[in-house]
Design an enzyme around this catalytic site. Structure first.
Site, PDB file in Angstrom:
ATOM      1  N   HIS A  13       0.851  -1.185   0.000  1.00 43.71           N
ATOM      2  CA  HIS A  13       0.000   0.000   0.000  1.00 43.71           C
ATOM      3  C   HIS A  13       0.890   1.239   0.000  1.00 43.71           C
ATOM      4  CE1 HIS A  13      -3.671  -2.307   1.706  1.00 43.71           C
ATOM      5  NE2 HIS A  13      -3.732  -2.209   0.399  1.00 43.71           N
TER       6      HIS A  13
ATOM      7  N   ARG B  74      -7.814 -13.900   1.169  1.00 42.02           N
ATOM      8  CA  ARG B  74      -8.606 -15.132   1.273  1.00 42.02           C
ATOM      9  C   ARG B  74      -8.048 -16.207   0.337  1.00 42.02           C
ATOM     10  NH1 ARG B  74     -12.927 -12.850   1.635  1.00 42.02           N
ATOM     11  NH2 ARG B  74     -13.374 -12.424  -0.540  1.00 42.02           N
TER      12      ARG B  74
ATOM     13  N   ASP C 174      -4.286  -6.020  -7.974  1.00 44.36           N
ATOM     14  CA  ASP C 174      -4.563  -6.973  -6.892  1.00 44.36           C
ATOM     15  C   ASP C 174      -5.332  -8.172  -7.440  1.00 44.36           C
ATOM     16  OD1 ASP C 174      -3.349  -5.336  -5.003  1.00 44.36           O
ATOM     17  OD2 ASP C 174      -5.217  -4.365  -4.432  1.00 44.36           O
TER      18      ASP C 174
ATOM     19  N   GLY D 194      -2.510  -1.661  -8.114  1.00 40.97           N
ATOM     20  CA  GLY D 194      -3.487  -2.380  -7.284  1.00 40.97           C
ATOM     21  C   GLY D 194      -4.923  -1.926  -7.468  1.00 40.97           C
TER      22      GLY D 194
ATOM     23  N   ASP E  95      -1.395  -1.457   4.774  1.00 40.15           N
ATOM     24  CA  ASP E  95      -1.573  -0.327   5.681  1.00 40.15           C
ATOM     25  C   ASP E  95      -2.939  -0.478   6.335  1.00 40.15           C
ATOM     26  OD1 ASP E  95      -1.826   2.058   7.021  1.00 40.15           O
ATOM     27  OD2 ASP E  95      -1.873   3.306   5.223  1.00 40.15           O
TER      28      ASP E  95
ATOM     29  N   THR F 207       2.845   0.141  -9.425  1.00 39.56           N
ATOM     30  CA  THR F 207       3.651   1.183  -8.800  1.00 39.56           C
ATOM     31  C   THR F 207       4.726   0.583  -7.899  1.00 39.56           C
ATOM     32  OG1 THR F 207       1.705   2.614  -8.845  1.00 39.56           O
ATOM     33  CG2 THR F 207       3.546   3.330  -7.471  1.00 39.56           C
ATOM     34  N   THR F 208       4.349  -0.388  -7.095  1.00 41.21           N
ATOM     35  CA  THR F 208       5.323  -1.038  -6.214  1.00 41.21           C
ATOM     36  C   THR F 208       6.451  -1.649  -7.034  1.00 41.21           C
ATOM     37  OG1 THR F 208       3.623  -1.514  -4.566  1.00 41.21           O
ATOM     38  CG2 THR F 208       5.641  -2.831  -4.458  1.00 41.21           C
TER      39      THR F 208
ATOM     40  N   HIS G  74     -10.100  -0.079  -2.753  1.00 43.70           N
ATOM     41  CA  HIS G  74     -10.203  -1.410  -3.375  1.00 43.70           C
ATOM     42  C   HIS G  74     -10.121  -2.518  -2.325  1.00 43.70           C
ATOM     43  CE1 HIS G  74      -5.977  -0.463  -3.011  1.00 43.70           C
ATOM     44  NE2 HIS G  74      -5.639  -1.711  -3.273  1.00 43.70           N
TER      45      HIS G  74
ATOM     46  N   ASP H  52     -10.961  -6.159  -3.138  1.00 41.96           N
ATOM     47  CA  ASP H  52      -9.912  -6.868  -3.886  1.00 41.96           C
ATOM     48  C   ASP H  52      -8.815  -7.351  -2.945  1.00 41.96           C
ATOM     49  OD1 ASP H  52     -11.325  -6.187  -6.187  1.00 41.96           O
ATOM     50  OD2 ASP H  52     -10.058  -4.449  -6.623  1.00 41.96           O
TER      51      ASP H  52
END
Length: 128
Positions: A8, A96, A60, A55, A80, A36-37, A87, A90
């Site tokens: 995040h 999960r 995601d 994301g 975070d 971005t990450t 989102h 997502d």
């Protein structure tokens, strides 16, 4: 191993720092990241990273699809928990899916370091 890196916004600098610290370990594996990450980590470390969309723009979900199809072996998702995420459904689905598929998941720096140390010692093997 096939490893996903997700962070995040308020955790992106922490992802960069952990990627720098474990660059030698991460370089031995196939890396995937949300847009971005992935870009930030690539620019700071020179690691080769397969980037998905950002994301909130579907990244995601792309990573989630890879988990569901057993195309990932480990996920590092620096979340975070104190900031609302637009989102969030997502994010919840991705977490999960890790549980359902028994995919190792780190959601903070402490658990990420444990996984990366174990990975560097060849103590993590594919579960599927």
């Amino acid at each position: 191993m096939r490893i996903a890196l997700i962070a995040h916004d308020k955790k992106k600098q922490e992802m960069i720092e952990i990627a720098k610290k474990y660059k030698g370990t991460l370089a031995k594996h196939t890396l995937y990241a949300t847009g971005t990450t992935g870009t930030l980590v690539m620019n700071e470390t020179g690691l080769d990273i397969n980037r998905m969309k950002s994301g909130p723009l579907g990244g995601d979900q792309q990573i989630g699809s890879m988990i569901a199809c057993n195309e990932l072996d480990l996920v590092i998702f620096l979340r975070d928990p104190l900031t609302a995420q637009p989102h969030e459904p997502d994010v919840s689905a991705l977490l999960r899916l890790c549980d359902v598929t028994n995919t190792p998941l780190a959601t903070n720096i402490a658990s990420a370091e444990i996984m990366l140390v174990a990975l560097s010692r060849n103590e993590i093997t594919k579960q599927k």
